[in-house]
Design a protein around this motif. Structure first.
Motif: not given
Length: 154
Positions: A32, A78, A80-81, A92, A115-116
């Motif tokens: 998280t 996954a 993600h906000r 996330v 993702l980053k």
């Protein structure tokens, strides 16, 4: 499965749902990511993540597909906000289920690195000195690049 959420996410509920009735796994690893109160010494009061729904989710799905192909895992989630995220709120959540812990840890680490650096999300932090765009740091890019040097799991 991947999701892009405009509303707050609840990592405990997501993990509970992801783990429920899993009798075919030996490990579940979760991560998280939270909104920090400061970045590089600069106070943060808000974080805004801009996304292009549809396109952002399509890229997230490609990253999920890469993760599944690369690691011996059973399932992945996954979430993600996007939109405004307050300090201390989850940004996330990633969970990976596998028969063994190593694959679950590595797959979660890989997916977060990707993702980053590759998911089309644009980040702005707000604080007492105004708003500033946030780009992936050189260390984030190095973390993602190391996977090109490592062979996928057999």
């Amino acid at each position: 499965m991947v999701r892009l959420e405009a509303r707050p996410i609840d990592p405990a509920a997501l993990l509970d749902g992801f783990c429920r009735d899993r009798t075919n796994v030996g490990a579940v690893v979760s991560f998280t990511g939270l909104c920090r109160a400061a970045t590089e010494g600069q106070p943060v009061t808000t974080l805004t993540l801009d996304a292009w729904p549809g396109f952002t989710e399509a890229v997230m799905t490609e990253l999920e597909t890469e993760t599944r192909a690369r690691f011996d895992i059973i399932d992945v989630l996954a979430v993600h906000r996007w939109g405004d995220v307050g300090v201390g709120q989850p940004i996330v959540f990633v969970a990976v289920a596998a028969a063994h812990r190593r694959a679950a840890f590595e797959a979660a680490d890989f997916l977060m690195d990707q993702l980053k650096t590759r998911a089309p999300l644009w980040k702005r932090e707000g604080g007492p000195d105004g708003r500033r765009w946030i780009e992936p740091r050189p260390s984030d890019r190095a973390d993602a690049a190391r996977w090109t040097e490592l062979e996928p799991a057999e």
